[in-house]
Scaffold this motif. Structure first.
Motif, PDB file in Angstrom:
ATOM      1  N   ILE A 101     -17.741 -25.844  57.722  1.00 10.19           N
ATOM      2  CA  ILE A 101     -18.013 -27.057  56.766  1.00 10.19           C
ATOM      3  C   ILE A 101     -17.241 -26.843  55.494  1.00 10.19           C
ATOM      4  CG2 ILE A 101     -20.016 -28.228  55.779  1.00 10.19           C
ATOM      5  CD1 ILE A 101     -21.441 -27.782  58.275  1.00 10.19           C
ATOM      6  N   TYR A 133     -26.954 -30.862  64.435  1.00 12.18           N
ATOM      7  CA  TYR A 133     -27.596 -29.984  63.029  1.00 12.18           C
ATOM      8  C   TYR A 133     -27.560 -30.939  62.070  1.00 12.18           C
ATOM      9  CZ  TYR A 133     -24.734 -25.815  65.043  1.00 12.18           C
ATOM     10  OH  TYR A 133     -24.585 -24.808  65.766  1.00 12.18           O
ATOM     11  N   MET A 134     -26.866 -31.895  61.838  1.00 12.81           N
ATOM     12  CA  MET A 134     -27.399 -32.792  60.763  1.00 12.81           C
ATOM     13  C   MET A 134     -28.733 -33.743  60.926  1.00 12.81           C
ATOM     14  SD  MET A 134     -23.878 -34.393  59.563  1.00 12.81           S
ATOM     15  CE  MET A 134     -24.544 -35.223  58.054  1.00 12.81           C
ATOM     16  N   GLN A 150     -20.412 -20.230  51.665  1.00 10.06           N
ATOM     17  CA  GLN A 150     -19.929 -21.465  51.068  1.00 10.06           C
ATOM     18  C   GLN A 150     -19.456 -21.457  49.611  1.00 10.06           C
ATOM     19  OE1 GLN A 150     -22.278 -25.040  52.127  1.00 10.06           O
ATOM     20  NE2 GLN A 150     -21.504 -24.917  53.948  1.00 10.06           N
ATOM     21  N   ARG A 169     -35.455 -29.498  56.372  1.00  6.74           N
ATOM     22  CA  ARG A 169     -34.413 -29.406  55.301  1.00  6.74           C
ATOM     23  C   ARG A 169     -35.056 -28.489  54.223  1.00  6.74           C
ATOM     24  NH1 ARG A 169     -32.870 -35.694  54.960  1.00  6.74           N
ATOM     25  NH2 ARG A 169     -31.505 -35.148  53.123  1.00  6.74           N
ATOM     26  N   ARG A 180     -24.269 -24.941  49.847  1.00 10.35           N
ATOM     27  CA  ARG A 180     -25.465 -24.566  50.223  1.00 10.35           C
ATOM     28  C   ARG A 180     -25.943 -23.408  51.082  1.00 10.35           C
ATOM     29  NH1 ARG A 180     -26.522 -30.464  51.169  1.00 10.35           N
ATOM     30  NH2 ARG A 180     -28.692 -30.589  52.416  1.00 10.35           N
ATOM     31  N   ARG A 234     -31.343 -43.484  56.993  1.00  7.26           N
ATOM     32  CA  ARG A 234     -30.539 -42.273  57.693  1.00  7.26           C
ATOM     33  C   ARG A 234     -31.558 -41.548  58.651  1.00  7.26           C
ATOM     34  NH1 ARG A 234     -27.969 -38.428  53.082  1.00  7.26           N
ATOM     35  NH2 ARG A 234     -29.008 -36.878  54.455  1.00  7.26           N
ATOM     36  N   ASP A 236     -22.237 -34.563  52.389  1.00  5.38           N
ATOM     37  CA  ASP A 236     -23.088 -35.503  53.311  1.00  5.38           C
ATOM     38  C   ASP A 236     -22.180 -36.668  53.597  1.00  5.38           C
ATOM     39  OD1 ASP A 236     -25.563 -36.616  54.998  1.00  5.38           O
ATOM     40  OD2 ASP A 236     -25.240 -38.027  53.349  1.00  5.38           O
ATOM     41  N   GLU A 268     -30.350 -29.273  59.356  1.00  4.53           N
ATOM     42  CA  GLU A 268     -29.814 -27.744  59.674  1.00  4.53           C
ATOM     43  C   GLU A 268     -28.383 -27.617  58.824  1.00  4.53           C
ATOM     44  OE1 GLU A 268     -30.373 -26.296  63.531  1.00  4.53           O
ATOM     45  OE2 GLU A 268     -32.674 -26.614  63.259  1.00  4.53           O
ATOM     46  N   ILE A 269     -27.956 -26.315  58.537  1.00  4.67           N
ATOM     47  CA  ILE A 269     -26.822 -26.197  57.931  1.00  4.67           C
ATOM     48  C   ILE A 269     -25.483 -26.146  58.782  1.00  4.67           C
ATOM     49  CG2 ILE A 269     -25.410 -24.384  56.665  1.00  4.67           C
ATOM     50  CD1 ILE A 269     -27.512 -24.516  54.695  1.00  4.67           C
ATOM     51  N   LEU A 329     -19.413 -35.362  55.841  1.00  3.95           N
ATOM     52  CA  LEU A 329     -19.835 -35.100  57.107  1.00  3.95           C
ATOM     53  C   LEU A 329     -20.287 -36.322  58.042  1.00  3.95           C
ATOM     54  CD1 LEU A 329     -21.760 -31.698  56.272  1.00  3.95           C
ATOM     55  CD2 LEU A 329     -19.186 -31.887  56.927  1.00  3.95           C
TER      56      LEU A 329
HETATM   57  P1  AMP Z   1     -27.786 -34.024  52.125  1.00  5.13           P
HETATM   58  O1  AMP Z   1     -27.693 -35.542  52.052  1.00  5.13           O
HETATM   59  O2  AMP Z   1     -26.851 -33.561  51.264  1.00  5.13           O
HETATM   60  O3  AMP Z   1     -29.237 -33.672  52.255  1.00  5.13           O
HETATM   61  O4  AMP Z   1     -27.162 -33.786  53.768  1.00  5.13           O
HETATM   62  C1  AMP Z   1     -27.641 -34.038  54.887  1.00  5.13           C
HETATM   63  C2  AMP Z   1     -27.359 -33.180  56.092  1.00  5.13           C
HETATM   64  O5  AMP Z   1     -25.872 -33.053  56.136  1.00  5.13           O
HETATM   65  C3  AMP Z   1     -27.950 -31.651  55.716  1.00  5.13           C
HETATM   66  O6  AMP Z   1     -29.543 -31.714  56.519  1.00  5.13           O
HETATM   67  C4  AMP Z   1     -27.027 -30.820  56.554  1.00  5.13           C
HETATM   68  O7  AMP Z   1     -27.016 -30.869  58.057  1.00  5.13           O
HETATM   69  C5  AMP Z   1     -25.596 -31.607  56.368  1.00  5.13           C
HETATM   70  N1  AMP Z   1     -24.885 -30.890  55.335  1.00  5.13           N
HETATM   71  C6  AMP Z   1     -24.488 -31.597  53.938  1.00  5.13           C
HETATM   72  N2  AMP Z   1     -24.037 -30.746  53.299  1.00  5.13           N
HETATM   73  C7  AMP Z   1     -23.974 -29.611  53.724  1.00  5.13           C
HETATM   74  C8  AMP Z   1     -23.277 -28.222  53.557  1.00  5.13           C
HETATM   75  N3  AMP Z   1     -22.731 -27.924  52.423  1.00  5.13           N
HETATM   76  N4  AMP Z   1     -23.058 -27.395  54.631  1.00  5.13           N
HETATM   77  C9  AMP Z   1     -23.822 -27.564  55.764  1.00  5.13           C
HETATM   78  N5  AMP Z   1     -24.349 -28.699  56.034  1.00  5.13           N
HETATM   79  C10 AMP Z   1     -24.221 -29.601  55.312  1.00  5.13           C
END
Ligand code: AMP
Length: 193
Positions: free
Chosen positions: A46, A34-35, A73, A147, A69, A136, A14, A39-40, A17
Protein backbone atom coordinates in the motif's frame (compact mmCIF):
# COMPACT_ATOMS: atom_id res chain seq x y z
CA UNK A 1 -9.50 23.53 3.84
CA UNK A 2 -5.74 23.21 4.01
CA UNK A 3 -5.66 22.29 0.35
CA UNK A 4 -7.81 25.31 -0.59
CA UNK A 5 -5.57 27.61 1.43
CA UNK A 6 -2.17 26.29 0.39
CA UNK A 7 -2.87 24.89 -3.08
CA UNK A 8 -0.92 21.78 -2.11
CA UNK A 9 -2.37 18.47 -3.29
CA UNK A 10 -4.42 16.53 -0.72
CA UNK A 11 -3.27 12.93 -0.97
CA UNK A 12 -5.74 10.65 0.78
CA UNK A 13 -4.68 7.02 0.96
CA UNK A 14 -8.33 6.05 1.27
CA UNK A 15 -9.23 7.84 -2.00
CA UNK A 16 -6.32 6.12 -3.75
CA UNK A 17 -7.21 2.67 -2.44
CA UNK A 18 -10.94 3.14 -3.07
CA UNK A 19 -10.02 4.12 -6.67
CA UNK A 20 -8.16 0.83 -7.07
CA UNK A 21 -11.19 -1.08 -5.75
CA UNK A 22 -13.60 0.85 -7.98
CA UNK A 23 -11.46 0.19 -11.06
CA UNK A 24 -11.35 -3.48 -10.10
CA UNK A 25 -7.55 -3.66 -10.51
CA UNK A 26 -5.67 -6.75 -9.26
CA UNK A 27 -4.44 -4.65 -6.34
CA UNK A 28 -7.97 -3.38 -5.66
CA UNK A 29 -9.26 -6.96 -5.47
CA UNK A 30 -6.49 -7.79 -2.99
CA UNK A 31 -7.21 -4.94 -0.59
CA UNK A 32 -11.02 -4.73 -0.68
CA UNK A 33 -11.67 -7.26 2.08
CA UNK A 34 -9.14 -5.55 4.37
CA UNK A 35 -10.78 -2.19 3.76
CA UNK A 36 -14.26 -3.57 4.47
CA UNK A 37 -13.01 -4.88 7.82
CA UNK A 38 -11.10 -1.67 8.61
CA UNK A 39 -7.74 -3.44 8.59
CA UNK A 40 -4.39 -2.32 7.24
CA UNK A 41 -3.55 -5.31 5.04
CA UNK A 42 -0.30 -5.41 3.05
CA UNK A 43 1.17 -2.20 4.51
CA UNK A 44 4.33 -2.14 2.37
CA UNK A 45 2.49 -2.71 -0.93
CA UNK A 46 0.00 0.00 0.00
CA UNK A 47 2.89 2.35 0.79
CA UNK A 48 4.36 1.76 -2.68
CA UNK A 49 1.05 2.71 -4.30
CA UNK A 50 0.62 5.85 -2.17
CA UNK A 51 4.25 6.91 -2.67
CA UNK A 52 3.86 6.56 -6.43
CA UNK A 53 0.97 9.06 -6.27
CA UNK A 54 3.04 11.54 -4.27
CA UNK A 55 5.82 11.28 -6.81
CA UNK A 56 3.47 12.04 -9.68
CA UNK A 57 1.64 15.09 -8.39
CA UNK A 58 3.76 16.95 -5.88
CA UNK A 59 6.73 19.03 -6.99
CA UNK A 60 5.96 21.71 -4.31
CA UNK A 61 4.85 19.54 -1.41
CA UNK A 62 1.76 17.63 -0.29
CA UNK A 63 -0.78 17.08 2.46
CA UNK A 64 -0.99 13.41 3.42
CA UNK A 65 -4.20 12.06 4.92
CA UNK A 66 -4.52 8.52 6.29
CA UNK A 67 -0.88 7.72 5.59
CA UNK A 68 1.38 6.48 7.08
CA UNK A 69 -0.48 4.22 9.51
CA UNK A 70 2.14 1.57 10.23
CA UNK A 71 5.81 1.79 11.12
CA UNK A 72 6.94 0.25 7.82
CA UNK A 73 4.97 2.91 5.94
CA UNK A 74 6.56 5.71 7.99
CA UNK A 75 10.01 4.30 7.25
CA UNK A 76 9.30 4.01 3.52
CA UNK A 77 7.90 7.55 3.46
CA UNK A 78 10.95 8.84 5.33
CA UNK A 79 13.29 7.31 2.75
CA UNK A 80 11.47 9.04 -0.10
CA UNK A 81 10.49 12.47 1.33
CA UNK A 82 11.25 14.81 4.21
CA UNK A 83 8.29 16.11 6.25
CA UNK A 84 7.66 19.55 7.79
CA UNK A 85 5.18 18.36 10.41
CA UNK A 86 2.96 15.48 11.48
CA UNK A 87 -0.46 16.48 12.79
CA UNK A 88 -2.12 14.33 15.45
CA UNK A 89 -5.83 15.16 15.66
CA UNK A 90 -6.80 14.05 19.14
CA UNK A 91 -10.47 13.02 19.26
CA UNK A 92 -12.34 10.99 21.94
CA UNK A 93 -13.58 7.59 20.77
CA UNK A 94 -17.29 8.37 21.17
CA UNK A 95 -16.90 11.44 18.94
CA UNK A 96 -15.02 9.38 16.33
CA UNK A 97 -17.87 6.87 16.26
CA UNK A 98 -20.53 9.56 15.96
CA UNK A 99 -18.64 11.44 13.23
CA UNK A 100 -17.76 8.45 11.08
CA UNK A 101 -21.08 6.61 11.23
CA UNK A 102 -22.88 9.82 10.16
CA UNK A 103 -20.38 10.62 7.40
CA UNK A 104 -21.48 10.85 3.78
CA UNK A 105 -18.92 11.12 0.97
CA UNK A 106 -19.30 12.57 -2.51
CA UNK A 107 -18.71 9.89 -5.14
CA UNK A 108 -17.39 12.50 -7.59
CA UNK A 109 -15.19 14.92 -5.60
CA UNK A 110 -14.76 13.07 -2.23
CA UNK A 111 -16.11 16.04 -0.24
CA UNK A 112 -17.29 15.00 3.21
CA UNK A 113 -20.67 15.73 4.88
CA UNK A 114 -22.35 14.61 8.10
CA UNK A 115 -26.05 13.78 8.25
CA UNK A 116 -26.61 15.74 11.48
CA UNK A 117 -23.80 18.28 11.87
CA UNK A 118 -23.02 19.23 8.28
CA UNK A 119 -25.77 18.00 5.92
CA UNK A 120 -25.83 18.93 2.21
CA UNK A 121 -28.44 21.50 1.08
CA UNK A 122 -30.20 18.77 -0.91
CA UNK A 123 -30.27 15.30 0.64
CA UNK A 124 -27.89 12.87 -1.06
CA UNK A 125 -26.38 15.49 -3.41
CA UNK A 126 -23.01 17.26 -3.10
CA UNK A 127 -23.37 21.08 -2.71
CA UNK A 128 -20.06 21.56 -4.45
CA UNK A 129 -20.28 19.45 -7.62
CA UNK A 130 -23.77 17.88 -7.70
CA UNK A 131 -22.26 14.38 -7.31
CA UNK A 132 -24.13 11.63 -5.53
CA UNK A 133 -23.32 11.12 -1.83
CA UNK A 134 -22.74 7.62 -0.51
CA UNK A 135 -22.37 5.95 2.87
CA UNK A 136 -19.06 4.09 2.88
CA UNK A 137 -19.46 0.39 3.61
CA UNK A 138 -16.76 0.65 6.32
CA UNK A 139 -18.45 3.62 8.02
CA UNK A 140 -20.61 1.37 10.23
CA UNK A 141 -20.24 1.08 14.02
CA UNK A 142 -18.74 -2.43 14.03
CA UNK A 143 -16.02 -1.63 11.47
CA UNK A 144 -15.25 1.72 13.09
CA UNK A 145 -14.66 -0.03 16.43
CA UNK A 146 -12.30 -2.41 14.64
CA UNK A 147 -10.54 0.53 12.96
CA UNK A 148 -9.97 2.05 16.41
CA UNK A 149 -8.44 -1.26 17.61
CA UNK A 150 -6.22 -1.42 14.51
CA UNK A 151 -5.20 2.18 15.16
CA UNK A 152 -4.15 1.29 18.73
CA UNK A 153 -2.07 -1.69 17.56
CA UNK A 154 -0.49 -0.45 14.35
CA UNK A 155 -0.74 3.34 14.09
CA UNK A 156 -0.34 4.60 17.66
CA UNK A 157 3.38 3.66 17.77
CA UNK A 158 3.90 6.35 15.13
CA UNK A 159 3.19 9.01 17.78
CA UNK A 160 6.41 8.17 19.58
CA UNK A 161 8.25 7.67 16.27
CA UNK A 162 7.43 11.22 15.11
CA UNK A 163 7.76 12.71 18.60
CA UNK A 164 11.38 11.52 18.66
CA UNK A 165 11.97 13.19 15.29
CA UNK A 166 10.53 16.45 16.67
CA UNK A 167 7.79 16.49 14.01
CA UNK A 168 4.66 15.69 16.02
CA UNK A 169 2.09 18.48 16.55
CA UNK A 170 -0.89 17.60 18.78
CA UNK A 171 -4.18 19.33 17.96
CA UNK A 172 -7.39 19.07 19.95
CA UNK A 173 -9.74 17.52 17.39
CA UNK A 174 -12.82 17.54 19.61
CA UNK A 175 -13.96 21.08 18.70
CA UNK A 176 -15.67 22.38 15.53
CA UNK A 177 -14.00 22.17 12.12
CA UNK A 178 -13.22 25.91 11.88
CA UNK A 179 -11.37 25.91 15.21
CA UNK A 180 -9.48 22.74 14.31
CA UNK A 181 -8.52 24.24 10.98
CA UNK A 182 -7.31 27.48 12.61
CA UNK A 183 -5.21 25.52 15.11
CA UNK A 184 -3.68 23.31 12.42
CA UNK A 185 -2.96 26.31 10.18
CA UNK A 186 -1.35 28.16 13.11
CA UNK A 187 0.92 25.23 13.88
CA UNK A 188 1.91 24.82 10.23
CA UNK A 189 2.44 28.58 9.90
CA UNK A 190 4.92 28.54 12.79
CA UNK A 191 6.54 25.58 11.14
CA UNK A 192 7.27 27.35 7.88
CA UNK A 193 8.31 30.62 9.62
P1 AMP B 1 -9.55 5.97 6.11
O1 AMP B 1 -10.67 6.61 5.37
O2 AMP B 1 -8.28 6.77 6.03
O3 AMP B 1 -9.91 5.58 7.51
O4 AMP B 1 -9.20 4.59 5.32
C1 AMP B 1 -10.19 3.59 5.13
C2 AMP B 1 -9.56 2.19 5.00
O5 AMP B 1 -8.62 2.18 3.90
C3 AMP B 1 -8.76 1.74 6.20
O6 AMP B 1 -9.58 1.18 7.20
C4 AMP B 1 -7.79 0.74 5.57
O7 AMP B 1 -8.42 -0.50 5.33
C5 AMP B 1 -7.47 1.37 4.23
N1 AMP B 1 -6.30 2.27 4.33
C6 AMP B 1 -6.31 3.63 4.23
N2 AMP B 1 -5.06 4.12 4.38
C7 AMP B 1 -4.24 3.05 4.57
C8 AMP B 1 -2.85 2.88 4.79
N3 AMP B 1 -2.01 3.92 4.87
N4 AMP B 1 -2.37 1.62 4.92
C9 AMP B 1 -3.19 0.56 4.86
N5 AMP B 1 -4.51 0.64 4.68
C10 AMP B 1 -5.04 1.86 4.54
Amino acid sequence: MLHDESGLPHISSDDILRGEVKNNTEFGKKIKAYMDRGEIGPADMIAEVVLAHIGKQCPHGFILDGFPRALIQAEMLGMAHSLNAVILLDVPENAILQRITGRRTCSACSRIYHVAVNPPRKEGICDECGGELFHRSDDNAETVKNRIRVYADDTKPLIEYYEKKGLLRRIDGSCDTQSIYRNVAAVLGKNSA
